[in-house]
Design a protein around this motif. Sequence first.
Motif, PDB file in Angstrom:
ATOM      1  N   VAL A   5      40.184  31.756  49.211  1.00  0.00           N
ATOM      2  CA  VAL A   5      40.429  30.980  48.001  1.00  0.00           C
ATOM      3  C   VAL A   5      39.942  31.824  46.828  1.00  0.00           C
ATOM      4  CG1 VAL A   5      39.958  28.874  46.720  1.00  0.00           C
ATOM      5  CG2 VAL A   5      40.181  28.789  49.221  1.00  0.00           C
ATOM      6  N   GLU A   6      40.905  32.378  46.116  1.00  0.00           N
ATOM      7  CA  GLU A   6      40.594  33.249  44.981  1.00  0.00           C
ATOM      8  C   GLU A   6      40.656  32.457  43.693  1.00  0.00           C
ATOM      9  OE1 GLU A   6      42.805  37.193  46.799  1.00  0.00           O
ATOM     10  OE2 GLU A   6      43.903  35.393  46.251  1.00  0.00           O
ATOM     11  N   SER A   7      39.776  32.772  42.777  1.00  0.00           N
ATOM     12  CA  SER A   7      39.773  32.083  41.494  1.00  0.00           C
ATOM     13  C   SER A   7      39.171  32.987  40.427  1.00  0.00           C
ATOM     14  CB  SER A   7      38.974  30.777  41.580  1.00  0.00           C
ATOM     15  OG  SER A   7      37.632  31.034  41.944  1.00  0.00           O
ATOM     16  N   GLY A   8      39.343  32.584  39.187  1.00  0.00           N
ATOM     17  CA  GLY A   8      38.723  33.298  38.079  1.00  0.00           C
ATOM     18  C   GLY A   8      39.656  34.169  37.272  1.00  0.00           C
ATOM     19  N   GLY A   9      40.889  34.308  37.719  1.00  0.00           N
ATOM     20  CA  GLY A   9      41.831  35.104  36.958  1.00  0.00           C
ATOM     21  C   GLY A   9      42.204  34.421  35.655  1.00  0.00           C
ATOM     22  N   GLY A  10      42.868  35.168  34.787  1.00  0.00           N
ATOM     23  CA  GLY A  10      43.287  34.607  33.521  1.00  0.00           C
ATOM     24  C   GLY A  10      43.599  35.697  32.527  1.00  0.00           C
ATOM     25  N   ARG A  19      35.157  37.065  35.652  1.00  0.00           N
ATOM     26  CA  ARG A  19      34.576  37.136  36.981  1.00  0.00           C
ATOM     27  C   ARG A  19      35.505  36.471  37.974  1.00  0.00           C
ATOM     28  NH1 ARG A  19      29.153  34.478  39.692  1.00  0.00           N
ATOM     29  NH2 ARG A  19      30.505  32.636  39.612  1.00  0.00           N
ATOM     30  N   LEU A  20      35.903  37.247  38.974  1.00  0.00           N
ATOM     31  CA  LEU A  20      36.738  36.729  40.049  1.00  0.00           C
ATOM     32  C   LEU A  20      35.861  36.296  41.211  1.00  0.00           C
ATOM     33  CD1 LEU A  20      39.571  39.433  40.142  1.00  0.00           C
ATOM     34  CD2 LEU A  20      39.411  37.381  38.713  1.00  0.00           C
ATOM     35  N   SER A  21      36.290  35.246  41.887  1.00  0.00           N
ATOM     36  CA  SER A  21      35.593  34.763  43.076  1.00  0.00           C
ATOM     37  C   SER A  21      36.583  34.696  44.231  1.00  0.00           C
ATOM     38  CB  SER A  21      35.017  33.369  42.845  1.00  0.00           C
ATOM     39  OG  SER A  21      34.086  33.357  41.790  1.00  0.00           O
ATOM     40  N   CYS A  22      36.076  34.921  45.418  1.00  0.00           N
ATOM     41  CA  CYS A  22      36.898  34.821  46.628  1.00  0.00           C
ATOM     42  C   CYS A  22      36.054  34.204  47.730  1.00  0.00           C
ATOM     43  CB  CYS A  22      37.415  36.193  47.036  1.00  0.00           C
ATOM     44  SG  CYS A  22      38.365  36.185  48.579  1.00  0.00           S
ATOM     45  N   ALA A  23      36.368  32.969  48.062  1.00  0.00           N
ATOM     46  CA  ALA A  23      35.684  32.282  49.152  1.00  0.00           C
ATOM     47  C   ALA A  23      36.473  32.518  50.434  1.00  0.00           C
ATOM     48  CB  ALA A  23      35.576  30.794  48.859  1.00  0.00           C
ATOM     49  N   VAL A  24      35.779  32.983  51.468  1.00  0.00           N
ATOM     50  CA  VAL A  24      36.433  33.370  52.712  1.00  0.00           C
ATOM     51  C   VAL A  24      35.986  32.442  53.833  1.00  0.00           C
ATOM     52  CG1 VAL A  24      36.910  35.286  54.278  1.00  0.00           C
ATOM     53  CG2 VAL A  24      36.322  35.750  51.890  1.00  0.00           C
ATOM     54  N   TYR A  94      45.128  40.548  41.301  1.00  0.00           N
ATOM     55  CA  TYR A  94      43.965  40.959  42.068  1.00  0.00           C
ATOM     56  C   TYR A  94      43.898  40.164  43.370  1.00  0.00           C
ATOM     57  CZ  TYR A  94      42.146  43.787  38.255  1.00  0.00           C
ATOM     58  OH  TYR A  94      41.982  44.765  37.311  1.00  0.00           O
ATOM     59  N   TYR A  95      43.679  40.893  44.453  1.00  0.00           N
ATOM     60  CA  TYR A  95      43.622  40.294  45.778  1.00  0.00           C
ATOM     61  C   TYR A  95      42.271  40.591  46.423  1.00  0.00           C
ATOM     62  CZ  TYR A  95      48.756  40.517  45.388  1.00  0.00           C
ATOM     63  OH  TYR A  95      50.058  40.398  44.974  1.00  0.00           O
ATOM     64  N   CYS A  96      41.782  39.651  47.217  1.00  0.00           N
ATOM     65  CA  CYS A  96      40.680  39.998  48.100  1.00  0.00           C
ATOM     66  C   CYS A  96      41.228  40.085  49.527  1.00  0.00           C
ATOM     67  CB  CYS A  96      39.511  39.022  48.002  1.00  0.00           C
ATOM     68  SG  CYS A  96      39.856  37.328  48.468  1.00  0.00           S
ATOM     69  N   TRP A 113      44.598  38.998  53.968  1.00  0.00           N
ATOM     70  CA  TRP A 113      44.748  39.033  52.521  1.00  0.00           C
ATOM     71  C   TRP A 113      44.800  37.645  51.910  1.00  0.00           C
ATOM     72  CZ3 TRP A 113      44.984  43.456  49.568  1.00  0.00           C
ATOM     73  CH2 TRP A 113      45.046  44.657  50.291  1.00  0.00           C
ATOM     74  N   GLY A 114      44.232  37.549  50.715  1.00  0.00           N
ATOM     75  CA  GLY A 114      44.402  36.359  49.922  1.00  0.00           C
ATOM     76  C   GLY A 114      45.729  36.417  49.182  1.00  0.00           C
ATOM     77  N   GLN A 115      46.029  35.366  48.453  1.00  0.00           N
ATOM     78  CA  GLN A 115      47.304  35.277  47.755  1.00  0.00           C
ATOM     79  C   GLN A 115      47.297  35.948  46.392  1.00  0.00           C
ATOM     80  OE1 GLN A 115      48.295  31.063  47.802  1.00  0.00           O
ATOM     81  NE2 GLN A 115      49.410  31.319  49.709  1.00  0.00           N
ATOM     82  N   GLY A 116      46.139  36.250  45.884  1.00  0.00           N
ATOM     83  CA  GLY A 116      46.056  36.961  44.623  1.00  0.00           C
ATOM     84  C   GLY A 116      45.864  36.059  43.427  1.00  0.00           C
ATOM     85  N   THR A 117      45.281  36.634  42.392  1.00  0.00           N
ATOM     86  CA  THR A 117      45.086  35.927  41.130  1.00  0.00           C
ATOM     87  C   THR A 117      45.424  36.883  39.993  1.00  0.00           C
ATOM     88  OG1 THR A 117      43.507  34.626  39.823  1.00  0.00           O
ATOM     89  CG2 THR A 117      42.599  36.504  41.024  1.00  0.00           C
ATOM     90  N   GLN A 118      46.166  36.386  39.029  1.00  0.00           N
ATOM     91  CA  GLN A 118      46.646  37.232  37.936  1.00  0.00           C
ATOM     92  C   GLN A 118      45.544  37.458  36.910  1.00  0.00           C
ATOM     93  OE1 GLN A 118      49.861  38.665  37.347  1.00  0.00           O
ATOM     94  NE2 GLN A 118      48.731  39.710  35.697  1.00  0.00           N
ATOM     95  N   VAL A 119      45.412  38.712  36.503  1.00  0.00           N
ATOM     96  CA  VAL A 119      44.515  39.084  35.415  1.00  0.00           C
ATOM     97  C   VAL A 119      45.341  39.814  34.370  1.00  0.00           C
ATOM     98  CG1 VAL A 119      42.578  40.554  34.744  1.00  0.00           C
ATOM     99  CG2 VAL A 119      42.458  39.210  36.853  1.00  0.00           C
ATOM    100  N   THR A 120      45.298  39.338  33.151  1.00  0.00           N
ATOM    101  CA  THR A 120      46.062  39.937  32.070  1.00  0.00           C
ATOM    102  C   THR A 120      45.123  40.297  30.931  1.00  0.00           C
ATOM    103  OG1 THR A 120      48.001  38.612  32.644  1.00  0.00           O
ATOM    104  CG2 THR A 120      47.971  39.637  30.463  1.00  0.00           C
ATOM    105  N   VAL A 121      45.160  41.566  30.539  1.00  0.00           N
ATOM    106  CA  VAL A 121      44.326  42.049  29.446  1.00  0.00           C
ATOM    107  C   VAL A 121      45.235  42.417  28.283  1.00  0.00           C
ATOM    108  CG1 VAL A 121      42.551  43.676  28.732  1.00  0.00           C
ATOM    109  CG2 VAL A 121      42.688  42.952  31.131  1.00  0.00           C
TER     110      VAL A 121
END
Length: 123
Positions: A5-10, A19-24, A94-96, A113-121
Motif C-alpha cells: 500500500v503506497e501513499s504520499g505521492g502528489g 514523503r512516500l510510504s509503503c506498507a508491506v 514511484y514504486y516499492c 511490486w506495488g502499483q505505484g504512486t505519481q510524483v510530479t515536480v
Amino acid sequence: EVQFVESGGGSVQAGGSLRLSCAVSGLTFRDYTIGWFRQAPGKEREGVSCIDSSDGSTYYKDSVKGRFSMSKDIAKNTVYLRMSSMKFEDTAVYYCASEQLPYGCTPGAFRWWGQGTQVTVSS
C-alpha cells in the motif's frame, strides 16, 4: 500473497519535499530487501534506493544522494522515502518492491511490486 500500500505521492514545486510510504504485508519484512523505484514517461524504470535485508545498508542512486532518505519501520512493516530539494527530473511514478537477496537495486532483480504512486515536480 505479497501486498503493498503506497501513499504520499502528489504534486510539489521544485525545491519542495514529499514523503512516500509503503506498507508491506504477506512476507517476513525483516528478511526482504525493500526498494524504491521510479519510472518517468518514456524512460525505463530505475532503482532509486534500496535497504539491504542482509546488513541494513542503504543504496541510493547518485542523482538523489543527499536529497532522498530511505528508512524502514519493522514494527509497522513500512518503508519510507523522504524526498527533499526536489527537481523537475524527479517526476515519475514511484514504486516499492521487495525481494530476498536481490543482486542489486535494479528492477529486474525484484519480483514483487506495488502499483505505484505519481510524483510530479513543477519547475
